[in-house]
Enzyme design. Structure first.
Site, PDB file in Angstrom:
ATOM      1  N   ARG A   1       0.804  -1.238   0.000  1.00 30.71           N
ATOM      2  CA  ARG A   1       0.000   0.000   0.000  1.00 30.71           C
ATOM      3  C   ARG A   1       0.833   1.283   0.000  1.00 30.71           C
ATOM      4  NH1 ARG A   1      -3.193  -2.912   3.896  1.00 30.71           N
ATOM      5  NH2 ARG A   1      -4.830  -4.021   2.788  1.00 30.71           N
TER       6      ARG A   1
ATOM      7  N   LYS B   1       3.555  11.362 -11.724  1.00 38.41           N
ATOM      8  CA  LYS B   1       2.633  10.571 -12.551  1.00 38.41           C
ATOM      9  C   LYS B   1       3.283   9.212 -12.773  1.00 38.41           C
ATOM     10  CE  LYS B   1      -0.194  13.691 -15.306  1.00 38.41           C
ATOM     11  NZ  LYS B   1      -0.486  14.222 -16.647  1.00 38.41           N
TER      12      LYS B   1
ATOM     13  N   GLU C   1       9.881  17.137 -25.590  1.00 43.25           N
ATOM     14  CA  GLU C   1       9.223  17.621 -24.358  1.00 43.25           C
ATOM     15  C   GLU C   1       9.851  18.950 -23.906  1.00 43.25           C
ATOM     16  OE1 GLU C   1       6.517  16.206 -23.176  1.00 43.25           O
ATOM     17  OE2 GLU C   1       6.648  14.008 -23.147  1.00 43.25           O
TER      18      GLU C   1
ATOM     19  N   LYS D   1       8.591  22.673 -14.523  1.00 39.11           N
ATOM     20  CA  LYS D   1       7.662  21.601 -14.165  1.00 39.11           C
ATOM     21  C   LYS D   1       7.340  21.642 -12.664  1.00 39.11           C
ATOM     22  CE  LYS D   1       6.027  17.031 -14.845  1.00 39.11           C
ATOM     23  NZ  LYS D   1       6.061  15.774 -15.530  1.00 39.11           N
TER      24      LYS D   1
ATOM     25  N   GLU E   1      -3.672  17.499 -11.568  1.00 38.04           N
ATOM     26  CA  GLU E   1      -4.298  17.918 -12.819  1.00 38.04           C
ATOM     27  C   GLU E   1      -5.786  18.223 -12.640  1.00 38.04           C
ATOM     28  OE1 GLU E   1      -2.409  15.802 -16.139  1.00 38.04           O
ATOM     29  OE2 GLU E   1      -4.269  16.044 -17.226  1.00 38.04           O
TER      30      GLU E   1
ATOM     31  N   ARG F   1      -1.745  21.801 -14.876  1.00 41.17           N
ATOM     32  CA  ARG F   1      -0.912  20.649 -15.244  1.00 41.17           C
ATOM     33  C   ARG F   1      -1.305  20.082 -16.611  1.00 41.17           C
ATOM     34  NH1 ARG F   1       1.568  15.723 -11.578  1.00 41.17           N
ATOM     35  NH2 ARG F   1       2.851  14.964 -13.280  1.00 41.17           N
TER      36      ARG F   1
ATOM     37  N   ASN G   1       0.311  18.541 -21.284  1.00 42.65           N
ATOM     38  CA  ASN G   1      -0.116  17.508 -22.241  1.00 42.65           C
ATOM     39  C   ASN G   1      -0.198  18.016 -23.672  1.00 42.65           C
ATOM     40  OD1 ASN G   1      -0.465  15.356 -20.450  1.00 42.65           O
ATOM     41  ND2 ASN G   1      -2.396  16.216 -19.750  1.00 42.65           N
TER      42      ASN G   1
ATOM     43  N   HIS H   1      -0.039  15.587 -26.584  1.00 39.63           N
ATOM     44  CA  HIS H   1      -0.102  14.204 -26.092  1.00 39.63           C
ATOM     45  C   HIS H   1      -1.355  13.452 -26.544  1.00 39.63           C
ATOM     46  CE1 HIS H   1       3.358  15.459 -23.858  1.00 39.63           C
ATOM     47  NE2 HIS H   1       3.451  14.329 -23.200  1.00 39.63           N
TER      48      HIS H   1
ATOM     49  N   HIS I   1      -0.338  10.178 -28.152  1.00 40.62           N
ATOM     50  CA  HIS I   1      -0.704   8.881 -27.555  1.00 40.62           C
ATOM     51  C   HIS I   1      -1.474   8.027 -28.557  1.00 40.62           C
ATOM     52  CE1 HIS I   1      -0.322  10.285 -23.066  1.00 40.62           C
ATOM     53  NE2 HIS I   1       0.835  10.069 -23.629  1.00 40.62           N
TER      54      HIS I   1
ATOM     55  N   HIS J   1       8.280   7.963 -27.689  1.00 40.84           N
ATOM     56  CA  HIS J   1       7.295   8.883 -27.108  1.00 40.84           C
ATOM     57  C   HIS J   1       7.503  10.313 -27.634  1.00 40.84           C
ATOM     58  CE1 HIS J   1       4.514  10.513 -24.177  1.00 40.84           C
ATOM     59  NE2 HIS J   1       5.446  11.331 -23.719  1.00 40.84           N
TER      60      HIS J   1
HETATM   61  P1  NAD Z   1      12.691   4.861 -22.124  1.00 38.34           P
HETATM   62  O1  NAD Z   1      12.543   4.766 -20.691  1.00 38.34           O
HETATM   63  O2  NAD Z   1      12.199   3.757 -22.985  1.00 38.34           O
HETATM   64  O3  NAD Z   1      14.227   5.099 -22.422  1.00 38.34           O
HETATM   65  C1  NAD Z   1      14.626   5.263 -23.760  1.00 38.34           C
HETATM   66  C2  NAD Z   1      15.687   4.238 -24.173  1.00 38.34           C
HETATM   67  O4  NAD Z   1      16.953   4.758 -23.811  1.00 38.34           O
HETATM   68  C3  NAD Z   1      15.580   2.870 -23.521  1.00 38.34           C
HETATM   69  O5  NAD Z   1      16.013   1.899 -24.433  1.00 38.34           O
HETATM   70  C4  NAD Z   1      16.565   2.979 -22.357  1.00 38.34           C
HETATM   71  O6  NAD Z   1      17.075   1.742 -21.955  1.00 38.34           O
HETATM   72  C5  NAD Z   1      17.640   3.841 -22.978  1.00 38.34           C
HETATM   73  N1  NAD Z   1      18.397   4.639 -22.040  1.00 38.34           N
HETATM   74  C6  NAD Z   1      17.904   5.422 -21.041  1.00 38.34           C
HETATM   75  N2  NAD Z   1      18.912   6.080 -20.457  1.00 38.34           N
HETATM   76  C7  NAD Z   1      20.035   5.714 -21.089  1.00 38.34           C
HETATM   77  C8  NAD Z   1      21.391   6.067 -20.943  1.00 38.34           C
HETATM   78  N3  NAD Z   1      21.794   6.957 -20.039  1.00 38.34           N
HETATM   79  N4  NAD Z   1      22.302   5.468 -21.736  1.00 38.34           N
HETATM   80  C9  NAD Z   1      21.914   4.572 -22.691  1.00 38.34           C
HETATM   81  N5  NAD Z   1      20.648   4.216 -22.902  1.00 38.34           N
HETATM   82  C10 NAD Z   1      19.723   4.790 -22.095  1.00 38.34           C
HETATM   83  O7  NAD Z   1      12.005   6.189 -22.699  1.00 38.34           O
HETATM   84  P2  NAD Z   1      12.033   7.689 -22.180  1.00 38.34           P
HETATM   85  O8  NAD Z   1      12.036   8.519 -23.398  1.00 38.34           O
HETATM   86  O9  NAD Z   1      13.054   7.916 -21.144  1.00 38.34           O
HETATM   87  O10 NAD Z   1      10.613   7.814 -21.462  1.00 38.34           O
HETATM   88  C11 NAD Z   1       9.414   7.616 -22.191  1.00 38.34           C
HETATM   89  C12 NAD Z   1       8.353   7.143 -21.241  1.00 38.34           C
HETATM   90  O11 NAD Z   1       8.122   8.157 -20.270  1.00 38.34           O
HETATM   91  C13 NAD Z   1       7.020   6.876 -21.898  1.00 38.34           C
HETATM   92  O12 NAD Z   1       6.489   5.678 -21.399  1.00 38.34           O
HETATM   93  C14 NAD Z   1       6.165   8.039 -21.475  1.00 38.34           C
HETATM   94  O13 NAD Z   1       4.810   7.729 -21.428  1.00 38.34           O
HETATM   95  C15 NAD Z   1       6.723   8.346 -20.127  1.00 38.34           C
HETATM   96  N6  NAD Z   1       6.503   9.714 -19.674  1.00 38.34           N
HETATM   97  C16 NAD Z   1       6.026   9.875 -18.416  1.00 38.34           C
HETATM   98  C17 NAD Z   1       5.846  11.150 -17.916  1.00 38.34           C
HETATM   99  C18 NAD Z   1       5.406  11.327 -16.488  1.00 38.34           C
HETATM  100  O14 NAD Z   1       5.116  12.461 -16.096  1.00 38.34           O
HETATM  101  N7  NAD Z   1       5.376  10.298 -15.688  1.00 38.34           N
HETATM  102  C19 NAD Z   1       6.150  12.259 -18.700  1.00 38.34           C
HETATM  103  C20 NAD Z   1       6.634  12.054 -19.983  1.00 38.34           C
HETATM  104  C21 NAD Z   1       6.802  10.769 -20.456  1.00 38.34           C
HETATM  105  N1  GLY Z   2       4.137  14.932 -18.546  1.00 38.79           N
HETATM  106  C1  GLY Z   2       2.861  15.412 -18.177  1.00 38.79           C
HETATM  107  C2  GLY Z   2       2.711  15.606 -16.710  1.00 38.79           C
HETATM  108  O1  GLY Z   2       3.612  15.311 -15.936  1.00 38.79           O
HETATM  109  O2  GLY Z   2       1.710  16.056 -16.267  1.00 38.79           O
END
Ligand code: NAD
Ligand code: GLY
Length: 364
Positions: free
Chosen positions: A120, A142, A184, A226, A236, A241, A245, A248, A252, A265
Site C-alpha cells: 500500500r 505521474k 518535451e 515543471k 491535474e 498541469r 499535455n 499528447h 498517444h 514517445h
Molecule cells: P525509455 O525509458 O524507454 O528510455 C529510452 C531508451 O533509452 C531505452 O532503451 C533505455 O534503456 C535507454 N536509455 C535510457 N537512459 C540511457 C542512458 N543513459 N544510456 C543509454 N541508454 C539509455 O524512454 P524515455 O524517453 O526515457 O521515457 C518515455 C516514457 O516516459 C514513456 O512511457 C512516457 O509515457 C513516459 N513519460 C512519463 C511522464 C510522467 O510524467 N510520468 C512524462 C513524460 C513521459
Molecule cells: N508529462 C505530463 C505531466 O507530468 O503532467
C-alpha cells in the site's frame, strides 16, 4: 550542484542535478544504514550504471537488491509490474524499503506505480538517465503502465522522495533518444516560456554538441518550470498541469495505434504538437508564422513533423476519445495561443481536428 524543491507540503522533495551524482552517498539521503532498497532497472542500464549505484548504497550500509527488466515501452505493462512485486516479496522487502528507478521514463513510471502499490505504498527515488526522464517524467509523480487500448491508462499520482539527475548518464544516451527528449523540452517553451523557446532556437546545436553548461541550464530550467506547475496543480485538477499535455492526445493515439515502442514517445509528441498547432490555426487562435517556427525547431531537433504514413487520419479520433481529458464524451485539447502561452480548449469539433490531422500526414 543545482538543487530545487518540488513544494508539496509534507510530500515536498528535492531535485538534485550534477555530474557524477550516482556515485555520491549524499544524493541518496535520507536512505541510511540497515535500510532496504531495490534498484529497478533494465538490461541496458544495468550494464551501464547499476554497479555504481550499488557501490554507493553499499558504502552507506544500505541492503541493496536489484531487479532487471526487459528494455522497451512494450514492457510498461501490468505483467511486468507483477514481476517487480514478486522480486520484492522473494527478497522479503519490508514496508520501509525504498525502490530506486534507475532508467528512462518507462522504468520511472513502472517503478513509481510499483512503489504506490507495494504494501500500500513504499518510498521511491527517481534516478532518471534519459533526457526525457530528466526534464519531465521523473518530476511530478505521474506513474502508470500502458493498456493495449490506451497509453498510461492504469496508474496513480505518487510522488518520489527525491529525484537524482546525474548528467553523466546522458553521455551514453543514443542520439535518437536525445531527440525524443528534446520534444518535451520544446513543449515547455511553447506552453509556458517564450524566452526559453527563443533560447532553444539559438542553442539547439550546442545541446547536440553536449556543451555541459548549455545542457545543465536546459535541464535545470525545465525542472523549474515543471516543479512550479506541480506545486499548483499536483493532480491535474485546475487546468495548469493539463497544459503539459500539449500534443499528447494526438501523440498517444500514434503510440497506441502503431504498437508501443514503434515510434518513440517524443517522436509521437513532436507530431502531436504540430497537429495541435494546426488545430489552433484552424479555429483562428494561432498564427501560421508561429507554426513555422515550431516546425523549424522540431526539424532542427531531428524530430518528425508528419504523422506516420501507415496511420490514416480517421484512425486518430477513436484513440483520442479515450484520452484522460475527455469529459462527458467531449474532446478537450491543449492548444497553443501564441508561443509561450497555451490553453485547455473544451468541446473541440471532430471535423476541425480531422482537418488538422489531414494537413499533417505523410502524403508520399
Ligand atoms: P525509455 O525509458 O524507454 O528510455 C529510452 C531508451 O533509452 C531505452 O532503451 C533505455 O534503456 C535507454 N536509455 C535510457 N537512459 C540511457 C542512458 N543513459 N544510456 C543509454 N541508454 C539509455 O524512454 P524515455 O524517453 O526515457 O521515457 C518515455 C516514457 O516516459 C514513456 O512511457 C512516457 O509515457 C513516459 N513519460 C512519463 C511522464 C510522467 O510524467 N510520468 C512524462 C513524460 C513521459
Ligand atoms: N508529462 C505530463 C505531466 O507530468 O503532467
Amino acid at each position: 550542484m543545482e538543487k530545487l524543491t518540488v513544494t508539496l507540503g509534507e510530500r515536498s522533495y528535492p531535485i538534485s542535478i550534477a555530474f557524477g551524482l550516482l556515485n555520491s552517498p549524499d544524493a541518496f539521503l535520507p536512505l541510511k544504514s540497515g535500510e532496504y532498497a531495490m534498484i529497478v532497472t533494465n538490461k541496458t542500464l544495468d550494464s551501464l550504471y547499476s554497479t555504481r549505484v550499488k557501490s554507493t548504497l553499499t558504502k552507506m550500509g544500505v541492503k541493496v537488491d536489484e531487479i532487471i527488466l526487459p528494455d522497451g515501452e512494450q514492457y510498461k505493462t501490468l505483467a511486468i509490474l507483477d514481476t517487480i512485486f514478486t522480486a520484492l516479496l522473494e527478497k522479503n522487502h519490508p514496508r520501509s524499503t525504498t525502490l530506486i528507478a534507475l532508467g528512462g521514463g518507462v522504468i520511472g513510471d513502472l517503478t513509481g506505480f510499483a512503489a504506490a502499490c507495494y504494501q500500500r505504498g513504499v518510498r521511491f527515488i527517481q534516478a532518471p538517465t534519459s533526457l526525457l526522464s530528466q526534464i519531465d517524467s521523473s518530476v511530478g509523480g505521474k506513474t502508470a503502465v500502458n493498456h493495449p487500448l490506451g497509453k498510461n491508462m492504469i496508474g496513480a499520482f505518487y510522488q518520489p522522495i527525491s529525484v537524482i539527475i546525474d548528467l553523466d548518464s546522458l553521455k551514453t544516451l543514443p542520439v535518437r533518444q536525445f531527440s525524443s527528449g528534446l520534444a518535451e523540452i520544446i513543449k515547455y517553451g511553447i506552453i509556458l516560456d517564450y524566452d526559453f523557446f527563443c533560447w532553444l532556437e539559438k542553442n539547439i546545436s550546442k545541446l547536440f554538441e553536449f556543451d555541459e553548461k548549455t545542457i545543465s541550464y536546459c535541464i535545470l530550467h525545465c525542472c523549474e518550470l515543471k516543479a512550479k506547475i506541480i506545486a499548483i496543480d499536483e493532480k491535474e485538477t485546475n487546468g495548469q498541469r493539463a497544459l503539459l499535455n500539449l500534443g499528447h492526445t494526438f501523440g498517444h493515439a500514434i503510440e497506441t495505434e502503431l504498437g508501443y515502442g514503434s515510434w518513440l514517445h517524443g517522436e509521437a509528441i513532436a507530431v502531436g504538437i504540430v497537429m495541435a498547432a494546426k488545430t489552433a490555426e484552424l479555429i483562428g487562435q494561432f498564427d501560421n508564422n508561429d507554426t513555422k517556427r515550431i516546425l523549424n525547431l522540431l526539424r532542427q531537433a531531428n524530430l518528425p513533423t508528419k504523422g506516420p504514413a501507415k496511420m490514416a487520419a480517421e484512425a486518430y479520433l477513436p484513440h483520442m476519445m479515450r484520452d484522460k481529458k475527455v469529459v462527458n464524451n467531449q474532446l478537450n485539447l491543449v492548444l497553443p495561443k501564441s508561443i509561450g502561452n497555451a490553453e485547455l480548449y473544451t468541446n473541440i469539433s471532430h471535423e476541425v481536428v480531422l482537418k488538422a490531422i489531414k494537413q499533417c500526414l505523410h502524403t508520399d
